[in-house]
Design a protein around this motif. Structure first.
Motif, PDB file in Angstrom:
ATOM      1  N   VAL B  98      28.410  35.056  27.150  1.00  0.00           N
ATOM      2  CA  VAL B  98      29.734  34.436  27.035  1.00  0.00           C
ATOM      3  C   VAL B  98      30.377  34.432  28.416  1.00  0.00           C
ATOM      4  O   VAL B  98      30.311  35.430  29.130  1.00  0.00           O
ATOM      5  N   ALA B  99      31.005  33.312  28.780  1.00  0.00           N
ATOM      6  CA  ALA B  99      31.707  33.235  30.063  1.00  0.00           C
ATOM      7  C   ALA B  99      33.175  33.548  29.856  1.00  0.00           C
ATOM      8  O   ALA B  99      33.790  33.027  28.922  1.00  0.00           O
ATOM      9  N   VAL B 100      33.722  34.422  30.692  1.00  0.00           N
ATOM     10  CA  VAL B 100      35.161  34.703  30.673  1.00  0.00           C
ATOM     11  C   VAL B 100      35.760  34.066  31.919  1.00  0.00           C
ATOM     12  O   VAL B 100      35.289  34.324  33.037  1.00  0.00           O
ATOM     13  N   LEU B 101      36.753  33.205  31.719  1.00  0.00           N
ATOM     14  CA  LEU B 101      37.410  32.531  32.836  1.00  0.00           C
ATOM     15  C   LEU B 101      38.900  32.809  32.758  1.00  0.00           C
ATOM     16  O   LEU B 101      39.492  32.631  31.694  1.00  0.00           O
ATOM     17  N   ALA B 102      39.471  33.206  33.885  1.00  0.00           N
ATOM     18  CA  ALA B 102      40.921  33.399  33.927  1.00  0.00           C
ATOM     19  C   ALA B 102      41.507  32.339  34.854  1.00  0.00           C
ATOM     20  O   ALA B 102      41.064  32.197  35.990  1.00  0.00           O
ATOM     21  N   VAL B 103      42.459  31.582  34.356  1.00  0.00           N
ATOM     22  CA  VAL B 103      43.120  30.552  35.155  1.00  0.00           C
ATOM     23  C   VAL B 103      44.515  31.053  35.516  1.00  0.00           C
ATOM     24  O   VAL B 103      45.353  31.268  34.636  1.00  0.00           O
ATOM     25  N   ASN B 104      44.737  31.266  36.802  1.00  0.00           N
ATOM     26  CA  ASN B 104      46.052  31.710  37.256  1.00  0.00           C
ATOM     27  C   ASN B 104      46.989  30.507  37.360  1.00  0.00           C
ATOM     28  O   ASN B 104      46.627  29.481  37.946  1.00  0.00           O
ATOM     29  N   ALA B 105      48.164  30.640  36.757  1.00  0.00           N
ATOM     30  CA  ALA B 105      49.170  29.567  36.832  1.00  0.00           C
ATOM     31  C   ALA B 105      49.772  29.592  38.238  1.00  0.00           C
ATOM     32  O   ALA B 105      50.917  30.011  38.454  1.00  0.00           O
ATOM     33  N   ALA B 106      48.958  29.156  39.210  1.00  0.00           N
ATOM     34  CA  ALA B 106      49.333  29.294  40.619  1.00  0.00           C
ATOM     35  C   ALA B 106      50.572  28.484  40.986  1.00  0.00           C
ATOM     36  O   ALA B 106      51.255  28.805  41.970  1.00  0.00           O
ATOM     37  N   ASN B 107      50.876  27.444  40.203  1.00  0.00           N
ATOM     38  CA  ASN B 107      52.055  26.629  40.508  1.00  0.00           C
ATOM     39  C   ASN B 107      53.348  27.376  40.197  1.00  0.00           C
ATOM     40  O   ASN B 107      54.431  26.946  40.578  1.00  0.00           O
ATOM     41  N   GLN B 108      53.234  28.496  39.463  1.00  0.00           N
ATOM     42  CA  GLN B 108      54.430  29.288  39.154  1.00  0.00           C
ATOM     43  C   GLN B 108      54.183  30.767  39.475  1.00  0.00           C
ATOM     44  O   GLN B 108      54.755  31.643  38.846  1.00  0.00           O
ATOM     45  N   ASP B 109      53.291  31.013  40.432  1.00  0.00           N
ATOM     46  CA  ASP B 109      52.974  32.384  40.803  1.00  0.00           C
ATOM     47  C   ASP B 109      52.849  32.470  42.323  1.00  0.00           C
ATOM     48  O   ASP B 109      52.642  31.457  43.001  1.00  0.00           O
ATOM     49  N   LEU B 110      52.983  33.656  42.860  1.00  0.00           N
ATOM     50  CA  LEU B 110      52.810  33.843  44.297  1.00  0.00           C
ATOM     51  C   LEU B 110      51.344  34.191  44.567  1.00  0.00           C
ATOM     52  O   LEU B 110      50.835  35.171  44.003  1.00  0.00           O
ATOM     53  N   ALA B 112      49.821  35.637  46.926  1.00  0.00           N
ATOM     54  CA  ALA B 112      49.589  36.997  47.427  1.00  0.00           C
ATOM     55  C   ALA B 112      49.617  37.996  46.276  1.00  0.00           C
ATOM     56  O   ALA B 112      48.789  38.911  46.200  1.00  0.00           O
ATOM     57  N   ASN B 113      50.573  37.817  45.375  1.00  0.00           N
ATOM     58  CA  ASN B 113      50.693  38.733  44.235  1.00  0.00           C
ATOM     59  C   ASN B 113      49.484  38.620  43.319  1.00  0.00           C
ATOM     60  O   ASN B 113      48.953  39.626  42.830  1.00  0.00           O
ATOM     61  N   ALA B 114      49.055  37.369  43.086  1.00  0.00           N
ATOM     62  CA  ALA B 114      47.902  37.162  42.199  1.00  0.00           C
ATOM     63  C   ALA B 114      46.654  37.794  42.798  1.00  0.00           C
ATOM     64  O   ALA B 114      45.909  38.511  42.123  1.00  0.00           O
ATOM     65  N   ARG B 115      46.412  37.543  44.081  1.00  0.00           N
ATOM     66  CA  ARG B 115      45.204  38.088  44.717  1.00  0.00           C
ATOM     67  C   ARG B 115      45.262  39.609  44.815  1.00  0.00           C
ATOM     68  O   ARG B 115      44.258  40.292  44.669  1.00  0.00           O
ATOM     69  N   ALA B 116      46.466  40.139  45.054  1.00  0.00           N
ATOM     70  CA  ALA B 116      46.612  41.601  45.117  1.00  0.00           C
ATOM     71  C   ALA B 116      46.265  42.206  43.757  1.00  0.00           C
ATOM     72  O   ALA B 116      45.583  43.235  43.677  1.00  0.00           O
ATOM     73  N   PHE B 117      46.724  41.562  42.707  1.00  0.00           N
ATOM     74  CA  PHE B 117      46.430  42.075  41.363  1.00  0.00           C
ATOM     75  C   PHE B 117      44.924  42.059  41.111  1.00  0.00           C
ATOM     76  O   PHE B 117      44.363  43.014  40.559  1.00  0.00           O
ATOM     77  N   LEU B 118      44.263  40.989  41.532  1.00  0.00           N
ATOM     78  CA  LEU B 118      42.817  40.881  41.330  1.00  0.00           C
ATOM     79  C   LEU B 118      42.075  42.000  42.067  1.00  0.00           C
ATOM     80  O   LEU B 118      41.186  42.652  41.500  1.00  0.00           O
ATOM     81  N   SER B 119      42.443  42.215  43.315  1.00  0.00           N
ATOM     82  CA  SER B 119      41.704  43.222  44.085  1.00  0.00           C
ATOM     83  C   SER B 119      42.038  44.631  43.611  1.00  0.00           C
ATOM     84  O   SER B 119      41.169  45.507  43.565  1.00  0.00           O
ATOM     85  N   ASP B 120      43.292  44.869  43.195  1.00  0.00           N
ATOM     86  CA  ASP B 120      43.685  46.207  42.717  1.00  0.00           C
ATOM     87  C   ASP B 120      42.957  46.570  41.432  1.00  0.00           C
ATOM     88  O   ASP B 120      42.746  47.748  41.144  1.00  0.00           O
ATOM     89  N   LEU B 123      38.561  42.965  39.133  1.00  0.00           N
ATOM     90  CA  LEU B 123      38.074  42.019  38.119  1.00  0.00           C
ATOM     91  C   LEU B 123      36.872  41.259  38.677  1.00  0.00           C
ATOM     92  O   LEU B 123      36.911  40.760  39.795  1.00  0.00           O
ATOM     93  N   THR B 124      35.815  41.176  37.887  1.00  0.00           N
ATOM     94  CA  THR B 124      34.587  40.549  38.370  1.00  0.00           C
ATOM     95  C   THR B 124      34.319  39.180  37.762  1.00  0.00           C
ATOM     96  O   THR B 124      33.398  38.486  38.173  1.00  0.00           O
ATOM     97  N   PHE B 125      35.111  38.766  36.776  1.00  0.00           N
ATOM     98  CA  PHE B 125      34.861  37.441  36.174  1.00  0.00           C
ATOM     99  C   PHE B 125      35.575  36.382  37.005  1.00  0.00           C
ATOM    100  O   PHE B 125      36.489  36.688  37.774  1.00  0.00           O
ATOM    101  N   PRO B 126      35.154  35.125  36.881  1.00  0.00           N
ATOM    102  CA  PRO B 126      35.761  34.058  37.696  1.00  0.00           C
ATOM    103  C   PRO B 126      37.258  33.903  37.428  1.00  0.00           C
ATOM    104  O   PRO B 126      37.692  33.871  36.276  1.00  0.00           O
ATOM    105  N   VAL B 127      38.023  33.851  38.509  1.00  0.00           N
ATOM    106  CA  VAL B 127      39.456  33.575  38.412  1.00  0.00           C
ATOM    107  C   VAL B 127      39.722  32.285  39.166  1.00  0.00           C
ATOM    108  O   VAL B 127      39.380  32.165  40.345  1.00  0.00           O
ATOM    109  N   LEU B 128      40.288  31.310  38.479  1.00  0.00           N
ATOM    110  CA  LEU B 128      40.545  30.003  39.077  1.00  0.00           C
ATOM    111  C   LEU B 128      42.042  29.840  39.283  1.00  0.00           C
ATOM    112  O   LEU B 128      42.845  30.418  38.549  1.00  0.00           O
ATOM    113  N   PHE B 129      42.410  29.037  40.293  1.00  0.00           N
ATOM    114  CA  PHE B 129      43.824  28.852  40.628  1.00  0.00           C
ATOM    115  C   PHE B 129      44.250  27.429  40.306  1.00  0.00           C
ATOM    116  O   PHE B 129      43.732  26.469  40.884  1.00  0.00           O
TER     117      PHE B 129
END
Lengths: 247, 182
Positions: B98-110, B112-120, B123-129
């Motif tokens: 099964v593929a898990v994909l997370a789509v970040n609502a980048a048009n309403q997010d910062l 830097a904050n999104a990437r910081a959350f990912l690295s903190d 998360l190893t599954f694909p995250v798309l912006f």
């Protein structure tokens, strides 16, 4: 379509809100139109409370039973606030069983209790149609008629509007009989027969029907069965009425 | 006392209902048939192409052939962040199936904050912006988080608005996609 109502930081699920409003208004109407020999207002609300609590607990337990392996490894999930861990059919069954047990213990007459809840059911049915319109569920089949609505990639019959209008019509037609029907259980049977008949009719314009038996729609088969049973029971009541000396 | 005419009416009504059920049988194009792209259960999941956190572009349709859990999120959304560990757990448990994909609502997010959350959170599954909100519009996302459960043929089988979803809830729905019961 308005699946979510954004009020500042709050994102409210519009369909859920509409059904809750319908339940609130329906119970208020039911309280004012209680039939003779039926539950009191206090009992009406107690029965509702039992249905909600038993329904929620039953839905969670049923879901856990269906996915036993998941809950065996993490039993705390039983108490999770995750609303997706609910089985609606299990919840409905649990609510019904608890209502029957409570009603028997408190000696609440069954048929007048059904009549007592009928106004609430009639109002909830109207708001359920509106909830479907808000969520885009229960959508219609493609059409070229001028009153078609654009939904899910096609112009479709506004089946949610048909549903709402049918429910409203049934509620209006039954309005004067709420709380005044002399034969216990009759009001509920009439509501059931008309609602099932409406579903039987309107399902023809739904785009989400489940086909069975050579294309026949599952909901129509079920609605026909319910309508027929309700009509037979009504006819039996009429037959008993005809046979009693005072009518 | 006139029971016979009433009973005839009853039988006529039943026959009429039965006749209507037969006459209004569902033709193949009267139901969804799964061929129309729309963000609704029973319909084909709309396709989109977005850039991932690794800079590569990813199309949703490239996952056809395996079930997909598609989650829309933002770093300012508390339930979105709360359910990420569960998404990470199922992505590992069902890797290859099964593929898990997370789509970040980048048009309403910062970003830097999104990437910081990912690295903190490792998360190893694909995250798309979703930079311009295209995927959110295609999937009619009006509230975060929203999670779509898409089967191997690209049909949306379930949709959960809100969260946080637990690992049990995700596993139950993934099990449905895989045709399992646990």
């Amino acid at each position: 379509m308005l699946p979510v109502l954004q009020l500042g930081p709050l994102a409210l699920r519009t369909p859920v809100l509409l059904v809750l409003i319908g339940a609130f208004l329906g119970l208020g109407l039911a309280e004012r139109r209680l039939p003779k020999g039926g539950p009191t207002a206090d009992q009406l609300y107690t029965l509702t409370f039992i249905a909600v609590v038993a329904g929620a607990l039953g839905a969670r337990l049923s879901f856990a039973a269906l996915h036993f392996g998941l809950f065996r490894s993490s039993p705390l999930n039983l108490f999770s606030l995750d609303a997706s861990l609910l089985d609606p059919l299990g919840g409905a069954a649990a609510a019904l069983i608890c209502l029957l047990i409570y009603g028997q213990r408190k000696k609440i007459a069954f048929r007048p209790a059904l009549d007592a809840f009928t106004p609430a059911l009639a109002v909830v049915a109207v708001f359920l149609g509106l909830a479907h319109l808000a969520s885009g569920a229960a959508f219609g089949s493609p059409t070229s008629l001028p009153w078609g609505i654009s939904l899910w990639g096609a112009v479709r019959h506004p089946s949610q509007v048909y549903e709402t209008l049918a429910a409203l019509g049934i509620a209006v037609l039954l309005w004067k009989r709420f709380g005044k029907e002399p034969v216990p259980g009759r009001l509920f049977l009439v509501f059931l027969a008309w609602s099932a008949g409406a579903r039987l009719l309107l399902e023809a314009w739904r785009g989400d029907s489940i086909p069975v038996f050579g294309g026949m729609r599952l909901a129509q088969v079920a609605a026909w069965t319910v309508m027929t049973l309700a009509l037979i029971l009504l006819e039996r009541q009429n037959g008993r009425k005809d046979r009693t000396p005072h009518g | 006392m006139q029971p016979i005419p009433r009973r005839i009416l009853l039988v006529l009504l039943m026959l009429l209902g039965l006749g209507w059920t037969v006459v209004s049988r569902a033709s193949p194009d009267s139901t969804t048939a799964g061929s129309i792209p729309a963000p609704q259960v029973g319909f084909l999941a709309p396709d989109f192409t977005l850039t991932g956190s690794d800079g590569k572009t990813v199309a949703l349709s490239s996952f056809r052939g395996q079930p997909v859990v598609l989650n829309f999120w933002a770093s300012w959304c508390p339930p979105c962040k709360a359910e990420m560990p569960a998404l990470q757990a199922v992505s590992v448990a069902y890797e290859g199936r099964v593929a898990v994909l997370a789509v970040n609502a980048a048009n309403q997010d910062l970003p830097a904050n999104a990437r910081a959350f990912l690295s903190d959170n490792g998360l190893t599954f694909p995250v798309l912006f979703d930079q311009d909100g295209t995927a959110q519009r295609l999937f009619a996302v009006q509230s975060l988080p929203t999670t779509f459960f898409i089967d191997a043929s690209g049909i949306i089988r379930d949709l959960v608005i809100g969260g946080p979803m637990t690992e049990a809830g995700l596993r139950a729905r993934i099990g449905m996609l895989l045709g399992e019961r646990r």
